[in-house]
Design a protein around this motif. Structure first.
Motif, PDB file in Angstrom:
ATOM      1  N   LYS A  22       6.375  -6.197 -10.226  1.00  0.00           N
ATOM      2  CA  LYS A  22       6.451  -6.376  -8.700  1.00  0.00           C
ATOM      3  C   LYS A  22       4.602  -6.748  -8.108  1.00  0.00           C
ATOM      4  O   LYS A  22       4.750  -7.745  -6.797  1.00  0.00           O
ATOM      5  CB  LYS A  22       6.510  -4.850  -8.265  1.00  0.00           C
ATOM      6  N   HIS A  23       3.506  -6.745  -9.092  1.00  0.00           N
ATOM      7  CA  HIS A  23       2.806  -6.903  -9.160  1.00  0.00           C
ATOM      8  C   HIS A  23       2.333  -8.456 -10.522  1.00  0.00           C
ATOM      9  O   HIS A  23       2.844  -8.365 -11.261  1.00  0.00           O
ATOM     10  CB  HIS A  23       1.674  -6.193  -9.708  1.00  0.00           C
TER      11      HIS A  23
ATOM     12  N   LEU B 222      -0.422  -8.099 -12.932  1.00  0.00           N
ATOM     13  CA  LEU B 222      -1.333  -7.553 -13.177  1.00  0.00           C
ATOM     14  C   LEU B 222      -2.554  -7.852 -14.316  1.00  0.00           C
ATOM     15  O   LEU B 222      -3.380  -8.191 -15.010  1.00  0.00           O
ATOM     16  CB  LEU B 222      -0.992  -6.353 -13.262  1.00  0.00           C
TER      17      LEU B 222
ATOM     18  N   MET C  56       0.024  -7.754   1.194  1.00  0.00           N
ATOM     19  CA  MET C  56       0.066  -8.404  -0.194  1.00  0.00           C
ATOM     20  C   MET C  56      -1.890  -8.644  -0.606  1.00  0.00           C
ATOM     21  O   MET C  56      -2.261  -8.332   0.145  1.00  0.00           O
ATOM     22  CB  MET C  56       0.686  -9.847  -0.634  1.00  0.00           C
TER      23      MET C  56
ATOM     24  N   PRO D 199      -7.099  -3.403 -10.904  1.00  0.00           N
ATOM     25  CA  PRO D 199      -5.396  -3.341 -10.097  1.00  0.00           C
ATOM     26  C   PRO D 199      -4.479  -2.529 -10.661  1.00  0.00           C
ATOM     27  O   PRO D 199      -3.784  -2.285  -9.960  1.00  0.00           O
ATOM     28  CB  PRO D 199      -5.208  -4.595 -10.345  1.00  0.00           C
TER      29      PRO D 199
ATOM     30  N   ALA E  44      -2.307  -0.774  -8.343  1.00  0.00           N
ATOM     31  CA  ALA E  44      -1.380  -0.252  -8.085  1.00  0.00           C
ATOM     32  C   ALA E  44      -0.189   1.310  -8.254  1.00  0.00           C
ATOM     33  O   ALA E  44       0.632   1.169  -7.636  1.00  0.00           O
ATOM     34  CB  ALA E  44      -0.615  -1.034  -9.437  1.00  0.00           C
TER      35      ALA E  44
ATOM     36  N   PRO F  40       2.538  -5.756  -3.686  1.00  0.00           N
ATOM     37  CA  PRO F  40       2.238  -6.138  -4.365  1.00  0.00           C
ATOM     38  C   PRO F  40       0.753  -6.885  -4.829  1.00  0.00           C
ATOM     39  O   PRO F  40       0.126  -6.696  -3.614  1.00  0.00           O
ATOM     40  CB  PRO F  40       2.640  -7.788  -4.203  1.00  0.00           C
ATOM     41  N   ILE F  41       0.216  -6.475  -6.046  1.00  0.00           N
ATOM     42  CA  ILE F  41      -1.541  -6.786  -5.902  1.00  0.00           C
ATOM     43  C   ILE F  41      -1.088  -8.007  -7.314  1.00  0.00           C
ATOM     44  O   ILE F  41      -0.574  -8.510  -7.731  1.00  0.00           O
ATOM     45  CB  ILE F  41      -2.093  -5.913  -6.892  1.00  0.00           C
ATOM     46  N   VAL F  42      -2.062  -8.844  -7.122  1.00  0.00           N
ATOM     47  CA  VAL F  42      -2.328 -10.146  -7.497  1.00  0.00           C
ATOM     48  C   VAL F  42      -3.717 -10.176  -8.472  1.00  0.00           C
ATOM     49  O   VAL F  42      -4.909  -9.934  -7.608  1.00  0.00           O
ATOM     50  CB  VAL F  42      -2.338 -11.229  -6.665  1.00  0.00           C
ATOM     51  N   ASN F  43      -3.554  -9.921  -9.485  1.00  0.00           N
ATOM     52  CA  ASN F  43      -5.119  -9.959 -10.350  1.00  0.00           C
ATOM     53  C   ASN F  43      -5.516 -11.394 -10.159  1.00  0.00           C
ATOM     54  O   ASN F  43      -5.588 -11.723 -10.510  1.00  0.00           O
ATOM     55  CB  ASN F  43      -4.989  -9.400 -11.400  1.00  0.00           C
TER      56      ASN F  43
ATOM     57  N   LEU G 207       6.110 -13.548  -5.649  1.00  0.00           N
ATOM     58  CA  LEU G 207       6.141 -12.016  -5.596  1.00  0.00           C
ATOM     59  C   LEU G 207       6.444 -11.857  -4.186  1.00  0.00           C
ATOM     60  O   LEU G 207       6.866 -10.789  -4.227  1.00  0.00           O
ATOM     61  CB  LEU G 207       4.233 -11.838  -5.701  1.00  0.00           C
TER      62      LEU G 207
END
Lengths: 308, 420
Positions: free
Chosen positions: A6-7, A9, A104, A115, A119, A125-128, A303
């Motif tokens: 989902k992310h 990371l 996002m 991150p 999460a 969703p997280i984008v590192n 994502l």
């Protein structure tokens, strides 16, 4: 095809298939970026916040361009001039932003695992975009994309990662990625800047002699000396670092072979790279930057697509 | 108040009834009778299967945060937590604000101890205001009731200063407690340096940061012939060093925390801030070696290292989180869970008798006409720490909602009784 996660990371949590999917999607977006109209409507009505708790030029602009070219709405946040500078906690800041209906989060933070912490607490969703000394996954993806572009495939490619490995999330993500894709890795730099357990952890070779490292490799990914992260003496002076580990044209010419030079930027010119190398014919540094946008478009697109 | 303990197994080396099953009759806090069958009317009868009674348990390294940080814990809430975990005596860290480094502060703690079931025993600071520069007034603090001396969370770093401190406390046969951390090596480390720290990108605290301090402290002890207790020992090598020093006849003892027996650095893969502790969780091999050392008797005491932290210091980035977890209430259950074969005798030693001996605490031998200071528990049965039954003011524990072996049944001290 969808991503398994989902992310984004880190590369650590991605499968080989995820990596291949991102790279092939990025290739399509790179084509789009060569067109007169560079914009696609893929992320229309998706709002993305770029949370930068640490300074960034390339990564922040690259993400923002990627978002804009996907037609997303973007909000930028830099720690100075925000409530975080007034002492607001990370979780409070993010929850406040999310309550304004953001879909996002792209985040850079000085703390490893920041991150991952988010999460656990937020639904989107997280984008590192770089966490402490842990990972910088989109950098490793764009590095991989650039190497693939130049060499065709990553399997069997000999990559030397050179410099400040101890403080480098770029090195970490690169090692995870290159291992998964079957490349060979050699780590080079002064012993004080190489984590003690790196050989056991990543099954990589370690070399303290720069020339030997360069002679071994097809590609040298040269890292920046992270002066801002050093809180104890790790080498005596930048001058001496340049003498022992700086790469210059003369050194490359005497290798008896041709190697490709990469660097995640920003370059400390005259420290890890001399200008005659950074701007020279073996460098693909600006290709890396160009590819960064396509790779980040791919990550965001995949994502968001997974959510829908 | 009359209390009858029915058919309990007495585990107390100092008692003539050691290793026997007896009835114990207690009236107004005094043990009046011990016999195989007592027929007395009692206000409370404690009975059950496999009950064990020992001298009240002692924890030698807890932080109740009062004065200064009452939002994390107070002497009252900390004491309740201790009683619920079977402890009747708790040593308190001096890292309060102000620090416990003068007679006045020792007396503040002693005065807070209003004949509660738990005796709170202040540890005095070794250095003034725990600054690591000048010696605190340890003689005066000792006379006022300081049980031992330590700079607690900020162990003495300078060799010369610790040497003088070790010499100084010999005037009154005192003892220093050190948490073994060389800060110049540990610097900005967040967890054990090893494969896991490399994998997840957290700065490491190498094992040598602990072992080098233990080696140095042993040398200083050898030179001064004084008394030292090392707490929070976390590596296999540290245990070896201390065991070797004991063999040479030095007055050195050590304790480990329950969590170093339960967790290792691999458990940090998800950046769980509840597992951010100092000394850090070490490798699996270290964890297993520590368990072995408890069984072999190389470890003298279990020390809870009960360090409460409020939510803002734990629900945050790993870097920003503070060290420590609460532990008094789960101390026994955690040890019993990982070492289920530990005998009643061993439990009695590592939770009570050894600490009483090392720190010259009053002996509460289980005998007729002695003051009752006892813990009643069973190694069978189960306990679960929940948000509802947690007595601490803080919630920084990884053990919430986990079923652990063993159960504390009752504690009795200072003529105060608590059935759990």
């Amino acid at each position: 095809m969808k991503l398994s996660t989902k992310h984004l990371l880190g590369i650590k949590n991605l499968s080989k298939e995820d990596i291949e999917l991102i790279l092939s999607t990025a290739a399509n977006f790179k084509d789009v970026l060569q067109r007169p109209v560079k914009k696609v409507p893929s992320l229309r009505d998706v709002t993305i916040v770029n949370l930068f708790y640490e300074n960034s030029t390339r990564t922040r602009i690259s993400f923002e361009l990627a978002e804009k070219r996907l037609s997303a709405d973007t909000v930028n946040f830099a720690v100075s001039g925000s409530s975080a500078a007034k002492g607001e906690t990370l979780l409070d800041t993010v929850n406040n932003i999310l309550s304004m209906k953001v879909d996002m989060v792209v985040m850079r933070h000085s703390a490893s695992g920041a991150p991952h912490f988010l999460a656990k607490h937020i639904p989107v969703p997280i984008v590192n975009a770089g966490d402490g000394i842990n990972e910088h996954p989109t950098q490793a993806l764009l590095d991989a994309f650039s190497m693939k572009e130049k060499f065709g495939e990553l399997k069997g490619l000999k990559v030397a990662i050179i410099g400040d490995i101890l403080h480098s999330r770029v090195a970490m993500s690169n090692m995870y990625l290159l291992k998964k894709m079957g490349a060979e890795i050699l780590i080079a730099g002064p012993p004080t800047l190489i984590p003690k357990y790196i050989e056991e952890t990543f099954n990589v070779k370690v070399e303290y002699n720069l020339k030997k490292a360069l002679q071994w490799c097809d590609v040298a990914n040269v890292l920046r000396i992270q002066l801002e992260r050093q809180n104890q003496p790790l080498f005596s002076s930048l001058r001496e670092y340049n003498i022992a580990y700086g790469i210059n044209k003369k050194l490359l010419e005497n290798l008896g072979k041709e190697i490709t030079i990469m660097h995640p930027g920003p370059i400390n010119r005259g420290v890890e790279l001399d200008s005659d190398v950074a701007d020279g014919p073996f460098s693909i540094i600006l290709n890396q930057v160009e590819n960064g946008v396509a790779v980040r478009m791919a990550v965001l697109y995949l994502l968001a697509n997974r959510e829908n | 108040m009359k209390i009858l303990l029915s058919k309990v197994f007495i585990a107390d080396e100092t008692s003539p009834y050691h290793q026997s099953v007896q009835d114990i009759f207690i009236e107004n806090g005094i043990i009046k009778n011990i016999s195989s069958n007592i027929n007395e009317d009692a206000d409370e009868i404690i009975s059950g299967e496999d009950l064990i009674v020992t001298q009240g348990w002692v924890d030698i390294f807890s932080h109740f945060n009062e004065p200064g940080f009452e939002y994390k814990e107070t002497i009252e809430t900390g004491s309740q937590s201790a009683a619920a975990g079977g402890f009747t005596n708790v040593f308190l860290l001096p890292n309060t604000n102000p620090t416990i480094s003068t007679k006045a502060q020792i007396e503040f703690i002693k005065n807070k101890n209003n004949n509660n079931i738990v005796n709170v025993l202040p540890i005095g600071a070794v250095t003034k205001n725990i600054e690591g520069k000048d010696l605190a007034e340890m003689y005066d603090m000792h006379n006022s009731g300081a049980i031992a001396f330590s700079d607690g969370l900020l162990p003495v770093q300078t060799s010369g200063l610790l040497l003088k401190a070790l010499q100084y406390i010999k005037t009154f046969n005192g003892i220093i407690i050190q948490m073994p951390i060389d800060k110049s090596i540990a610097t900005h480390g967040l967890m054990n340096e090893g494969i896991t720290s490399t994998q997840i990108g957290l700065a490491g605290i190498p094992a040598i940061a602990e072992e080098i301090i233990i080696k140095r402290d042993i040398d200083l002890l050898n030179y001064t012939n004084s008394k030292l207790h090392i707490t929070g020992v976390s590596t296999a090598k540290s245990i070896e060093l201390i065991t070797e020093a004991k063999k040479q006849g030095l007055q050195i003892t050590c304790s480990v925390t329950p969590y170093h027996l339960f967790f290792c650095d691999e458990d940090l893969k998800d950046y769980d801030t509840n597992l951010k502790v100092n000394p850090p969780l070490r490798t699996k091999q270290d964890m297993l070696a520590l368990r072995e050392a408890v069984i072999d008797g190389k470890v003298d005491c279990i020390a809870s290292h009960h360090f409460p932290q409020d939510i803002d210091n734990k629900v945050c980035e790993f870097d920003a989180a503070k060290n420590g977890m609460i532990g008094l209430q789960t101390s026994f259950n955690v040890v019993n869970e990982v070492l289920p074969k530990l005998t009643a005798q061993k439990v009695s030693n590592i939770f009570s008798l050894n600490a009483r001996k090392i720190f010259s605490l009053n002996n509460a031998s289980i005998n007729i006409n002695t003051k009752a200071d006892i813990t009643v528990f069973t190694k069978n049965g189960e306990s679960v720490l929940t948000k509802e039954n947690n007595k601490s003011k803080s919630f920084n524990s990884p053990f919430f909602n986990q079923t652990l072996k063993g159960k504390i049944v009752a504690v009795l001290n200072n003529n105060t009784f608590k059935k759990l």
